[in-house]
Design a protein around this motif. Sequence first.
Motif, PDB file in Angstrom:
ATOM      1  N   THR A  50       0.829  -1.202   0.000  1.00 27.33           N
ATOM      2  CA  THR A  50       0.000   0.000   0.000  1.00 27.33           C
ATOM      3  C   THR A  50       0.867   1.257   0.000  1.00 27.33           C
ATOM      4  OG1 THR A  50      -1.775  -1.142   1.169  1.00 27.33           O
ATOM      5  CG2 THR A  50      -1.781   1.261   1.272  1.00 27.33           C
ATOM      6  N   LEU A  64       0.982   4.067  -2.893  1.00 29.23           N
ATOM      7  CA  LEU A  64       0.670   5.465  -2.604  1.00 29.23           C
ATOM      8  C   LEU A  64       1.774   6.405  -3.098  1.00 29.23           C
ATOM      9  CD1 LEU A  64      -0.818   5.074   0.965  1.00 29.23           C
ATOM     10  CD2 LEU A  64      -2.025   5.940  -1.053  1.00 29.23           C
ATOM     11  N   LEU A  80      -1.210   7.696   5.389  1.00 25.73           N
ATOM     12  CA  LEU A  80      -2.356   7.034   4.769  1.00 25.73           C
ATOM     13  C   LEU A  80      -2.274   5.517   4.900  1.00 25.73           C
ATOM     14  CD1 LEU A  80      -2.736   9.201   1.546  1.00 25.73           C
ATOM     15  CD2 LEU A  80      -4.349   9.058   3.455  1.00 25.73           C
ATOM     16  N   ILE A 120      -7.244   2.093   1.798  1.00 24.50           N
ATOM     17  CA  ILE A 120      -7.298   2.627   0.435  1.00 24.50           C
ATOM     18  C   ILE A 120      -8.030   1.689  -0.516  1.00 24.50           C
ATOM     19  CG2 ILE A 120      -5.206   3.987   0.762  1.00 24.50           C
ATOM     20  CD1 ILE A 120      -3.849   1.992  -1.188  1.00 24.50           C
ATOM     21  N   PHE A 172     -11.303   2.862  -2.253  1.00 24.08           N
ATOM     22  CA  PHE A 172     -11.302   3.846  -3.340  1.00 24.08           C
ATOM     23  C   PHE A 172     -11.123   3.127  -4.671  1.00 24.08           C
ATOM     24  CE2 PHE A 172      -9.771   5.984   0.453  1.00 24.08           C
ATOM     25  CZ  PHE A 172     -10.634   7.060   0.514  1.00 24.08           C
ATOM     26  N   HIS A 179      -6.947   6.006  -8.099  1.00 27.74           N
ATOM     27  CA  HIS A 179      -6.134   7.004  -7.400  1.00 27.74           C
ATOM     28  C   HIS A 179      -6.747   8.407  -7.462  1.00 27.74           C
ATOM     29  CE1 HIS A 179      -4.316   7.668 -11.409  1.00 27.74           C
ATOM     30  NE2 HIS A 179      -4.051   8.879 -10.957  1.00 27.74           N
ATOM     31  N   LEU A 231      -8.912   8.643  -4.408  1.00 27.56           N
ATOM     32  CA  LEU A 231      -8.053   8.762  -3.233  1.00 27.56           C
ATOM     33  C   LEU A 231      -7.465  10.167  -3.148  1.00 27.56           C
ATOM     34  CD1 LEU A 231      -6.590   7.602  -0.786  1.00 27.56           C
ATOM     35  CD2 LEU A 231      -4.803   6.796  -2.357  1.00 27.56           C
ATOM     36  N   TYR A 288     -10.060  12.490  -1.862  1.00 19.19           N
ATOM     37  CA  TYR A 288     -10.222  12.294  -0.417  1.00 19.19           C
ATOM     38  C   TYR A 288      -9.108  13.000   0.354  1.00 19.19           C
ATOM     39  CZ  TYR A 288     -10.233   9.897   4.069  1.00 19.19           C
ATOM     40  OH  TYR A 288     -10.240   9.601   5.421  1.00 19.19           O
ATOM     41  N   CYS A 289      -7.893  12.965  -0.180  1.00 22.11           N
ATOM     42  CA  CYS A 289      -6.744  13.577   0.484  1.00 22.11           C
ATOM     43  C   CYS A 289      -6.677  15.087   0.285  1.00 22.11           C
ATOM     44  CB  CYS A 289      -5.443  12.959  -0.033  1.00 22.11           C
ATOM     45  SG  CYS A 289      -5.280  11.229   0.353  1.00 22.11           S
TER      46      CYS A 289
END
Length: 98
Positions: free
Chosen positions: A56, A60, A74, A80, A83, A86, A89, A92-93
């Motif tokens: 992960t 990322l 994260l 993750i 989601f 990407h 994600l 979301y970030c």
Amino acid sequence: GLPPPRPRRRSSRPRTGRSGSENRQVRFLAARISEALDEAGALEAETAALLEGDETYACLLTVPGIGPRTAAQLAVSVDIGRFPDHDHLASYCGIARG
């Protein structure tokens, strides 16, 4: 009699002299900042070592805008897998492109 004293002119140059106590304070603060930076670097290295084989975390790091610090946070706090891609994600970030 004597002429009246002339008023003192203020120099436009900044004062460069420091008292001994100011110098001690500056040295103390500089040492504390240096210690904090060293500790932060050691913690980042330790975190990277702990997450080195984490799939992960590695995934990322491939997302634009996510660096080692964000990826580590994260990887340990967000699932993750929920989601679909990407882009979701990143949204979301809070780093999704406009």
